[in-house]
Design a protein around this motif. Structure first.
Motif, PDB file in Angstrom:
ATOM      1  N   ASP A  47       0.804  -1.222   0.000  1.00  0.00           N
ATOM      2  CA  ASP A  47       0.000   0.000   0.000  1.00  0.00           C
ATOM      3  C   ASP A  47       0.837   1.272   0.000  1.00  0.00           C
ATOM      4  O   ASP A  47       0.493   2.234  -0.690  1.00  0.00           O
ATOM      5  CB  ASP A  47      -0.960   0.013   1.195  1.00  0.00           C
ATOM      6  CG  ASP A  47      -2.127  -0.949   1.011  1.00  0.00           C
ATOM      7  OD1 ASP A  47      -2.203  -1.617  -0.049  1.00  0.00           O
ATOM      8  OD2 ASP A  47      -2.972  -1.016   1.922  1.00  0.00           O
ATOM      9  N   LYS A  51       0.594   4.210  -2.779  1.00  0.00           N
ATOM     10  CA  LYS A  51       0.312   5.611  -2.414  1.00  0.00           C
ATOM     11  C   LYS A  51       1.408   6.540  -2.918  1.00  0.00           C
ATOM     12  O   LYS A  51       1.120   7.610  -3.454  1.00  0.00           O
ATOM     13  CB  LYS A  51       0.177   5.762  -0.899  1.00  0.00           C
ATOM     14  CG  LYS A  51      -1.130   5.298  -0.354  1.00  0.00           C
ATOM     15  CD  LYS A  51      -1.190   5.534   1.143  1.00  0.00           C
ATOM     16  CE  LYS A  51      -2.474   4.987   1.704  1.00  0.00           C
ATOM     17  NZ  LYS A  51      -2.560   5.167   3.168  1.00  0.00           N
ATOM     18  N   TRP A  77      -8.392   2.237  -4.398  1.00  0.00           N
ATOM     19  CA  TRP A  77      -7.427   3.199  -4.925  1.00  0.00           C
ATOM     20  C   TRP A  77      -8.105   4.312  -5.717  1.00  0.00           C
ATOM     21  O   TRP A  77      -7.606   5.442  -5.741  1.00  0.00           O
ATOM     22  CB  TRP A  77      -6.329   2.494  -5.723  1.00  0.00           C
ATOM     23  CG  TRP A  77      -5.540   1.621  -4.808  1.00  0.00           C
ATOM     24  CD1 TRP A  77      -5.465   0.256  -4.813  1.00  0.00           C
ATOM     25  CD2 TRP A  77      -4.751   2.039  -3.689  1.00  0.00           C
ATOM     26  NE1 TRP A  77      -4.673  -0.187  -3.784  1.00  0.00           N
ATOM     27  CE2 TRP A  77      -4.220   0.892  -3.073  1.00  0.00           C
ATOM     28  CE3 TRP A  77      -4.436   3.282  -3.136  1.00  0.00           C
ATOM     29  CZ2 TRP A  77      -3.401   0.934  -1.949  1.00  0.00           C
ATOM     30  CZ3 TRP A  77      -3.628   3.341  -2.027  1.00  0.00           C
ATOM     31  CH2 TRP A  77      -3.115   2.178  -1.439  1.00  0.00           C
TER      32      TRP A  77
END
Length: 167
Positions: A47, A51, A77
């Motif tokens: 993750d 990001k 997302w």
């Protein structure tokens, strides 16, 4: 007026072909497409890596264009990209792309408005009460592509103006 730089948000697997069609219109500058191999490398980082990649891609963009397919709404997302864009003061607009053909010549079902799944602050309202999501007009894929080609730049400008009203 110079072309706006935008970030394109879309559900990768089923809509990358349709997203490429929209990117190739050329009326606005978008982020460069990522290959399947690159995306696999990014996602293996977890993750935080995803990001970071999204955050880097959004730098210097003035608007996020959410290309809405049949299963775009309420994806982790996609939601992150919408919220980040809005929180960073960028314009946000949706364009339904289910009516464009994919690489096999198929069109898909219309999906939900992704902004209907995201709250606006503590107002109890959904972002869909502010952010527009356009359904291209036309009887076939070519007509809908032409509609997007004619209206995309104006939709981006309008989204930026709308966002400025909420600063």
């Amino acid at each position: 007026m110079p072309k706006r730089q935008v970030f394109y948000s879309f559900h990768y697997k089923p809509n990358s072909w349709r997203a490429s069609q929209v990117r190739n219109i050329g009326v606005i500058e978008g982020n460069n497409p990522v290959s399947d191999n690159e995306w696999e490398t990014i996602t293996r980082g977890g993750d935080n890596a995803i990001k970071r990649w999204i955050d880097d891609q959004m730098k210097y963009r003035s608007c996020t264009v959410v290309l809405v397919g049949s299963k775009t709404a309420n994806r982790k997302w996609i939601n992150y990209e919408i919220i980040k864009s809005w929180d960073d003061g960028k314009g946000v607009v949706g364009i339904y792309i289910h009516g464009l053909k994919d690489e096999e010549g198929h069109i898909s079902q219309k999906g939900d408005n992704p902004f209907s799944y995201i709250g606006y602050g503590n107002t109890g309202k959904k972002l869909s009460s502010i952010v527009k999501c356009y359904g291209p007009q036309g009887n076939n894929s070519k007509d809908r592509y032409d509609w997007i080609s004619r209206h995309l730049a104006n939709a981006v400008e309008e989204a930026i103006c709308i966002r400025k009203q909420y600063e």
